[in-house]
Enzyme design. Structure first.
Site, PDB file in Angstrom:
ATOM      1  N   GLN A  53      10.100   9.084   3.608  1.00  0.00           N
ATOM      2  CA  GLN A  53      10.356   8.338   4.840  1.00  0.00           C
ATOM      3  C   GLN A  53      11.833   8.051   5.095  1.00  0.00           C
ATOM      4  OE1 GLN A  53       6.997   5.444   3.780  1.00  0.00           O
ATOM      5  NE2 GLN A  53       6.849   5.444   5.984  1.00  0.00           N
ATOM      6  N   ARG A 111      12.019  -1.700  -3.993  1.00  0.00           N
ATOM      7  CA  ARG A 111      10.965  -0.743  -4.331  1.00  0.00           C
ATOM      8  C   ARG A 111      11.234   0.548  -3.557  1.00  0.00           C
ATOM      9  NH1 ARG A 111       5.553   0.079  -1.670  1.00  0.00           N
ATOM     10  NH2 ARG A 111       4.410   1.387  -3.120  1.00  0.00           N
ATOM     11  N   HIS A 156       4.606   8.736  -3.562  1.00  0.00           N
ATOM     12  CA  HIS A 156       4.290   8.111  -2.270  1.00  0.00           C
ATOM     13  C   HIS A 156       3.953   9.247  -1.294  1.00  0.00           C
ATOM     14  CE1 HIS A 156       4.989   4.209   0.136  1.00  0.00           C
ATOM     15  NE2 HIS A 156       4.586   5.071   1.042  1.00  0.00           N
ATOM     16  N   ASN A 200       1.249   5.183  -4.642  1.00  0.00           N
ATOM     17  CA  ASN A 200       1.146   4.308  -3.485  1.00  0.00           C
ATOM     18  C   ASN A 200      -0.092   4.678  -2.677  1.00  0.00           C
ATOM     19  OD1 ASN A 200       2.345   2.328  -1.480  1.00  0.00           O
ATOM     20  ND2 ASN A 200       2.023   4.121  -0.182  1.00  0.00           N
ATOM     21  N   GLU A 201      -0.913   3.696  -2.422  1.00  0.00           N
ATOM     22  CA  GLU A 201      -2.071   3.854  -1.538  1.00  0.00           C
ATOM     23  C   GLU A 201      -2.821   5.165  -1.743  1.00  0.00           C
ATOM     24  OE1 GLU A 201      -1.088   2.964   2.531  1.00  0.00           O
ATOM     25  OE2 GLU A 201      -0.663   0.891   2.072  1.00  0.00           O
ATOM     26  N   ASN A 341      -0.749  -3.760  -0.786  1.00  0.00           N
ATOM     27  CA  ASN A 341      -0.031  -3.568   0.478  1.00  0.00           C
ATOM     28  C   ASN A 341      -0.880  -4.205   1.561  1.00  0.00           C
ATOM     29  OD1 ASN A 341       1.714  -1.993  -0.981  1.00  0.00           O
ATOM     30  ND2 ASN A 341       1.244  -0.075   0.064  1.00  0.00           N
ATOM     31  N   TYR A 343      -1.298  -5.596   5.403  1.00  0.00           N
ATOM     32  CA  TYR A 343      -0.755  -5.600   6.764  1.00  0.00           C
ATOM     33  C   TYR A 343      -1.617  -6.385   7.742  1.00  0.00           C
ATOM     34  CZ  TYR A 343       2.612  -2.083   5.335  1.00  0.00           C
ATOM     35  OH  TYR A 343       3.643  -1.433   4.708  1.00  0.00           O
ATOM     36  N   GLU A 409       3.873  -4.274  -0.488  1.00  0.00           N
ATOM     37  CA  GLU A 409       4.241  -4.091   0.921  1.00  0.00           C
ATOM     38  C   GLU A 409       3.584  -5.178   1.751  1.00  0.00           C
ATOM     39  OE1 GLU A 409       3.454  -0.161   2.601  1.00  0.00           O
ATOM     40  OE2 GLU A 409       4.198   0.814   0.792  1.00  0.00           O
ATOM     41  N   TRP A 451       7.878  -4.690   3.675  1.00  0.00           N
ATOM     42  CA  TRP A 451       7.997  -3.326   4.195  1.00  0.00           C
ATOM     43  C   TRP A 451       8.507  -3.441   5.621  1.00  0.00           C
ATOM     44  CZ3 TRP A 451       7.609   1.484   2.060  1.00  0.00           C
ATOM     45  CH2 TRP A 451       7.695   2.552   2.972  1.00  0.00           C
ATOM     46  N   GLU A 458       7.721   7.106  10.206  1.00  0.00           N
ATOM     47  CA  GLU A 458       6.421   6.441  10.056  1.00  0.00           C
ATOM     48  C   GLU A 458       5.282   7.474  10.112  1.00  0.00           C
ATOM     49  OE1 GLU A 458       5.554   3.588   8.948  1.00  0.00           O
ATOM     50  OE2 GLU A 458       3.448   3.781   9.497  1.00  0.00           O
ATOM     51  N   TRP A 459       5.329   8.473   9.206  1.00  0.00           N
ATOM     52  CA  TRP A 459       4.280   9.484   9.067  1.00  0.00           C
ATOM     53  C   TRP A 459       3.925  10.106  10.416  1.00  0.00           C
ATOM     54  CZ3 TRP A 459       5.020  10.454   4.263  1.00  0.00           C
ATOM     55  CH2 TRP A 459       5.305   9.420   3.378  1.00  0.00           C
TER      56      TRP A 459
HETATM   57  C1  GBH Z   1       1.690   1.754   4.418  1.00  0.00           C
HETATM   58  O1  GBH Z   1       0.359   2.115   4.698  1.00  0.00           O
HETATM   59  C2  GBH Z   1       2.440   2.883   3.748  1.00  0.00           C
HETATM   60  O2  GBH Z   1       2.461   2.683   2.350  1.00  0.00           O
HETATM   61  C3  GBH Z   1       3.855   3.048   4.243  1.00  0.00           C
HETATM   62  O3  GBH Z   1       4.372   4.276   3.803  1.00  0.00           O
HETATM   63  C4  GBH Z   1       3.887   2.917   5.739  1.00  0.00           C
HETATM   64  O4  GBH Z   1       5.159   3.163   6.269  1.00  0.00           O
HETATM   65  C5  GBH Z   1       3.436   1.510   6.085  1.00  0.00           C
HETATM   66  O5  GBH Z   1       2.163   1.269   5.590  1.00  0.00           O
HETATM   67  C6  GBH Z   1       3.369   1.227   7.570  1.00  0.00           C
HETATM   68  O6  GBH Z   1       2.341   1.951   8.183  1.00  0.00           O
HETATM   69  O7  GBH Z   1      -1.686   5.980  12.478  1.00  0.00           O
HETATM   70  O8  GBH Z   1      -3.675   5.175  13.593  1.00  0.00           O
HETATM   71  O9  GBH Z   1      -3.840   6.936  11.933  1.00  0.00           O
HETATM   72  C7  GBH Z   1      -0.421   1.119   5.322  1.00  0.00           C
HETATM   73  C8  GBH Z   1      -1.834   1.578   5.550  1.00  0.00           C
HETATM   74  C9  GBH Z   1      -3.051   3.378   6.480  1.00  0.00           C
HETATM   75  C10 GBH Z   1      -1.873   1.968   7.904  1.00  0.00           C
HETATM   76  C11 GBH Z   1      -3.075   4.463   7.549  1.00  0.00           C
HETATM   77  C12 GBH Z   1      -1.899   3.013   8.996  1.00  0.00           C
HETATM   78  C13 GBH Z   1      -2.988   4.968   9.829  1.00  0.00           C
HETATM   79  C14 GBH Z   1      -3.368   4.484  11.179  1.00  0.00           C
HETATM   80  N1  GBH Z   1      -1.881   2.570   6.607  1.00  0.00           N
HETATM   81  N2  GBH Z   1      -3.053   3.871   8.864  1.00  0.00           N
HETATM   82  S1  GBH Z   1      -3.127   5.744  12.381  1.00  0.00           S
END
Ligand code: GBH
Length: 506
Positions: A53, A111, A156, A200-201, A341, A343, A409, A451, A458-459
């Site tokens: 990331q 981290r 990760h 991680n996760e 983690n 959220y 996180e 975090w 952000e993936w």
């Molecule tokens: C974390 O995952 C990750 O460890 C971290 O790398 C990431 O940057 C951070 O959260 C913030 O997202 O996009 O609608 O498909 C948290 C758990 C699981 C939350 C997957 C988002 C995907 C939703 N994540 N989920 S979607």
């Protein structure tokens, strides 16, 4: 509870006065609920990032390709705006800037994750990339020179593509490869690192990567691939823990944990069905990994439900693999701390119509939603529910006993352009206060990690959601980091060791 919703609904001629009234109500009600006790001495506060990331330099200085490199390059449209993390925050070149802002904030720990392919480009130990080793040595040295504890995640989401080509985590071969990689890390960095996390996760790696395909490698194998992945990953974790325990702990004095996705699942009603559904969801998300490592097998409810559904679907054996007796003994207790983690929270109902698809999601048999009154963030899946973290921490204590817990996180997203992030100030304040409440409840939690240090890749959402305390100008060559308003708040927490302005000694 804070009544944010009232503000939204007051588009009337009395708007101004009502607004003022509401603000008073909000500050009164919110203030009352905040815990102003200082955290105990030794409690760790820090921030987090991950290699893919932030680092960029995806093919520089001998780095090998990871599954994420391939995932984003092969079909660019899987990522918002066809973005990649080829450059990202350019932390490979700017790690000193990163440490400088960490130092300025006054964090206890940082981290970060090591990219497997940066140190072992082929994924095997046959070839070591010295430039990659130097990068992490420099980063760790710089952190330590500034009195910041390195907390290192080994993995990760970024599997070496050489291993992904032969099935990645669905191929049992990865267990030994991961153990060799971990051994290399202990040998190379272990004298300087006392806090390790293997994964991680893992649910993201397995369910995202091999179940629904929303994470690399994007494989669709619901109910088969995702369970196989978890099976190998748990064995890999356990073997790494044993390796450390036997050969490194006595001289390196560290701990080896693992970090799970950890939503709070709140039952939608008092009905037994909904209570059971919420507990089932917690077990399917957190227990999938934690129960295996703490108690020695998958949660009973997973084994039962998946076996029944598999039989009904005509499978000869449960789609959930079984550990052998020997493996069960190896995995039980093979963890020093549980990473969390957190959220957000979901309301959970029992799913009435039993779904026919055989995925992890469907096996869980729950319906979830988030309440309208919960404040939205810039991520569709994330609404602000601070009390969820306290409930989750208490559930962990009830379910797993007093094993140490590390919040690895916690955070919220903005639109990645703003510097004015009141949402994050409130989010951190309310969550840190709830963590302090959990300490009062007797939960054995020893650290809190925000975090993220800065906005990053952000993936699949690319650069459209920003979780950072720092804003990053991704259009600038320099990838300029500037503090958002929340940095001032976080600094204050680090200085005073409490969530509010009126800290008291506990
Ligand atoms: C974390 O995952 C990750 O460890 C971290 O790398 C990431 O940057 C951070 O959260 C913030 O997202 O996009 O609608 O498909 C948290 C758990 C699981 C939350 C997957 C988002 C995907 C939703 N994540 N989920 S979607």
């Amino acid at each position: 509870m804070c009544f944010f919703k009232i503000i939204v609904n007051t588009a009337t001629m009395f708007r101004q006065s009502i607004w003022v009234l509401c603000v008073l109500v909000i500050s009164a009600t919110c203030k009352q609920e905040l815990n102003n006790k200082r955290f105990p001495q030794g409690f760790l506060f820090g921030t987090a990032t991950s290699a893919y990331q932030i680092e960029g330099a995806w093919n520089e200085d001998g780095k090998g390709e990871s599954n994420w490199d391939v995932f984003v390059h092969r079909v660019p449209s899987v990522i918002k705006n066809n973005e990649t993390a080829d450059v990202a925050c350019d932390s490979y070149h700017k790690y000193k800037d990163d440490v400088a802002i960490l130092k300025d904030m006054g964090v206890d720990h940082y981290r970060f994750s090591i990219a497997w392919t940066r140190v072992l480009p082929t994924g095997f130990v046959n070839e070591v990339n010295q430039a990659g080793v130097t990068y992490y040595k420099n980063l760790i040295r710089e952190l330590k020179a500034n009195n910041i504890l390195p907390v290192v995640t080994m993995f990760h989401y970024d599997t070496p593509q050489t291993l992904e080509n032969i099935g990645g985590f669905t191929n049992e071969l990865i267990v030994d490869r991961f153990v060799e990689y971990a051994q290399f890390l202990f040998e190379t960095f272990g004298d300087e690192v006392q806090y390790w996390a293997t994964f991680n996760e893992p649910k993201q790696t397995c369910q995202g990567g091999y179940g629904i395909g929303t994470k690399a490698p994007g494989v669709l194998s619901p109910g088969i691939g995702e369970y196989l992945c978890a099976h190998n990953l748990i064995k890999a974790h356990a073997e790494v823990w044993h390796l450390y325990d036997k050969h490194y702990r006595h001289k390196q004095n560290g701990v080896v944990g693992i970090t799970m996705d950890s939503f709070w699942a709140e039952p939608n009603s008092d009905s037994q069905e909904d209570q059971d559904a919420a507990e089932r969801m917690r077990q399917f998300i957190y227990g999938w990994y934690a129960n295996a490592l703490v108690n020695g097998d998958y949660p009973e409810v997973m084994r039962k439900v998946i076996a029944e559904r598999s039989a009904a679907q005509g499978f000869k054996k449960s789609r959930l693999p079984q550990f052998t007796e020997k493996q069960l003994q190896r995995i039980k207790g093979a963890v020093d701390y549980l990473g969390v983690n957190y959220y957000t929270t979901y309301m959970v109902k029992n799913q009435g119509d039993v779904p026919v698809v055989s995925g992890w999601q469907e096996d869980m048999q729950v319906e979830t939603y988030q309440k309208d009154e919960w404040q939205r963030s810039s991520s569709a899946w994330l609404r602000v529910v601070p009390w969820g973290i306290r409930k989750l921490l208490n559930w962990l204590k009830t379910t797993y006993g007093d094993i140490p817990i590390f919040i690895t996180e916690n955070g919220v997203s903005d639109n990645a352009t703003t510097h004015d992030d009141q949402i994050r100030i409130d989010y951190y304040q309310q969550h840190i206060s709830n963590v302090r409440d959990a300490l009062d409840d007797g939960v054995n939690v020893f650290g809190y990690t925000a975090w993220s240090l800065m906005n990053n890749f952000e993936w699949i959402k690319g650069y459209t959601e920003g979780f950072g305390l720092y804003h990053v100008d991704f259009s600038s060559a320099n990838k300029t980091r500037t503090p958002k308003r929340s940095v001032e708040y976080f600094k204050k927490v680090l200085r005073t060791r409490c969530a509010t302005d009126d800290c008291v000694d506990a």
